[in-house]
Scaffold this motif. Structure first.
Motif, PDB file in Angstrom:
ATOM      1  N   GLN A  39       0.803  -1.220   0.000  1.00 11.11           N
ATOM      2  CA  GLN A  39       0.000   0.000   0.000  1.00 11.11           C
ATOM      3  C   GLN A  39       0.836   1.270   0.000  1.00 11.11           C
ATOM      4  O   GLN A  39       0.867   1.974  -0.988  1.00 11.11           O
ATOM      5  CB  GLN A  39      -1.056  -0.019   1.096  1.00 11.11           C
ATOM      6  N   ALA A  40       1.539   1.583   1.059  1.00 15.88           N
ATOM      7  CA  ALA A  40       2.358   2.795   1.119  1.00 15.88           C
ATOM      8  C   ALA A  40       3.308   2.663   2.306  1.00 15.88           C
ATOM      9  O   ALA A  40       3.018   1.934   3.247  1.00 15.88           O
ATOM     10  CB  ALA A  40       1.483   4.037   1.288  1.00 15.88           C
ATOM     11  N   PRO A  41       4.419   3.353   2.284  1.00 13.84           N
ATOM     12  CA  PRO A  41       5.337   3.284   3.424  1.00 13.84           C
ATOM     13  C   PRO A  41       4.677   3.841   4.687  1.00 13.84           C
ATOM     14  O   PRO A  41       3.888   4.783   4.616  1.00 13.84           O
ATOM     15  CB  PRO A  41       6.509   4.177   3.014  1.00 13.84           C
ATOM     16  N   GLY A  42       5.025   3.258   5.813  1.00 12.97           N
ATOM     17  CA  GLY A  42       4.562   3.773   7.098  1.00 12.97           C
ATOM     18  C   GLY A  42       5.479   4.887   7.588  1.00 12.97           C
ATOM     19  O   GLY A  42       6.491   5.217   6.964  1.00 12.97           O
ATOM     20  N   PRO A  81       5.318   0.329  -3.952  1.00 18.36           N
ATOM     21  CA  PRO A  81       4.049   0.572  -3.252  1.00 18.36           C
ATOM     22  C   PRO A  81       3.008   1.217  -4.168  1.00 18.36           C
ATOM     23  O   PRO A  81       3.352   1.844  -5.167  1.00 18.36           O
ATOM     24  CB  PRO A  81       4.436   1.529  -2.119  1.00 18.36           C
ATOM     25  N   MET A  82       1.752   1.090  -3.784  1.00 16.20           N
ATOM     26  CA  MET A  82       0.677   1.754  -4.531  1.00 16.20           C
ATOM     27  C   MET A  82       0.838   3.268  -4.454  1.00 16.20           C
ATOM     28  O   MET A  82       0.473   3.983  -5.371  1.00 16.20           O
ATOM     29  CB  MET A  82      -0.690   1.344  -3.978  1.00 16.20           C
ATOM     30  N   ALA A  83       1.368   3.751  -3.342  1.00 16.18           N
ATOM     31  CA  ALA A  83       1.760   5.156  -3.183  1.00 16.18           C
ATOM     32  C   ALA A  83       3.142   5.132  -2.551  1.00 16.18           C
ATOM     33  O   ALA A  83       3.401   4.341  -1.655  1.00 16.18           O
ATOM     34  CB  ALA A  83       0.775   5.914  -2.313  1.00 16.18           C
ATOM     35  N   PHE A  84       4.014   5.986  -3.027  1.00 17.54           N
ATOM     36  CA  PHE A  84       5.415   5.926  -2.613  1.00 17.54           C
ATOM     37  C   PHE A  84       5.718   6.705  -1.338  1.00 17.54           C
ATOM     38  O   PHE A  84       6.806   6.593  -0.799  1.00 17.54           O
ATOM     39  CB  PHE A  84       6.313   6.446  -3.739  1.00 17.54           C
ATOM     40  N   CYS A  85       4.775   7.495  -0.869  1.00 16.17           N
ATOM     41  CA  CYS A  85       5.003   8.343   0.306  1.00 16.17           C
ATOM     42  C   CYS A  85       4.032   7.983   1.426  1.00 16.17           C
ATOM     43  O   CYS A  85       2.905   7.550   1.183  1.00 16.17           O
ATOM     44  CB  CYS A  85       4.817   9.816  -0.054  1.00 16.17           C
TER      45      CYS A  85
END
Length: 188
Positions: A39-42, A81-85
């Motif tokens: 999904q995206a980095p935590g 990820p689906m979003a990189f940030c």
């Protein structure tokens, strides 16, 4: 591929919506054997600049049956990820990934892979984006074999998902050993 990754790491497409600012985190090599789409980095990953450098990453490496050394070689694993940030905090876990990254960048990265990698779809956001149909995550994970040889859907390894794992013990007993064998074969 190197120029494309540099362009993505410099992306500020969603910056005004990100609580900690833009910090795209991804990794890839044109020869990557396995692509992890999540999904995206935590927040912890955002702060360390190291993908999967948190409790979710520890559980993921356990499921994959690989060491940190093997995991962090980009010829073995790409991280897309689906979003990189980091999108920010929600009531439970993090906010959903921003919807601009995947359409903007994914296909461009995928076009650079040369060796027909295995795509491990981690969590519902990746599954919904890459797999047709309206099946829920549990159905997709249970029927992972129907998506092979290209895709292998799994739940997100976040501690927030411990309830899903406790309700679905078959995943770690039956699916994880199959996943580990597939990873072992792909990396050998």
């Amino acid at each position: 591929m190197k120029q494309l990754l540099t362009n993505i790491r410099n992306c500020t497409l969603c910056e005004e919506h990100l609580p900690l600012g833009a910090n795209p985190i991804l990794r890839a090599n044109k020869n990557s054997k396995i692509v992890l789409i999540s999904q995206a980095p935590g927040r912890v990953v955002h702060e360390s600049n190291i993908d999967w450098n948190d409790q979710s990453g520890k559980k993921l490496r356990e499921w994959l049956g690989v060491s940190e050394e093997t995991f962090y070689k980009d010829k073995n694993f790409a991280v897309l990820p689906m979003a990189f940030c980091y999108p920010g905090k929600a009531k439970t876990g993090d906010l959903p990934p921003r919807k601009k990254c995947a359409p903007q960048w994914h296909q461009r990265v995928l076009n650079h892979f040369e060796n027909d990698p295995l795509y491990i779809l981690i969590g519902s956001y990746a599954c919904k984006y890459y797999l047709e149909g309206k099946e829920n995550l549990t159905y997709r994970v249970k029927n992972y074999h129907t998506y092979l040889p290209k895709y292998f859907p799994i739940p997100h390894p976040s501690p927030v998902n411990r309830f899903w794992r406790s309700k679905n013990p078959w995943f770690e007993m039956e699916v994880v050993p199959e996943l580990q064998q597939l990873i072992k074969n792909k990396l050998s």
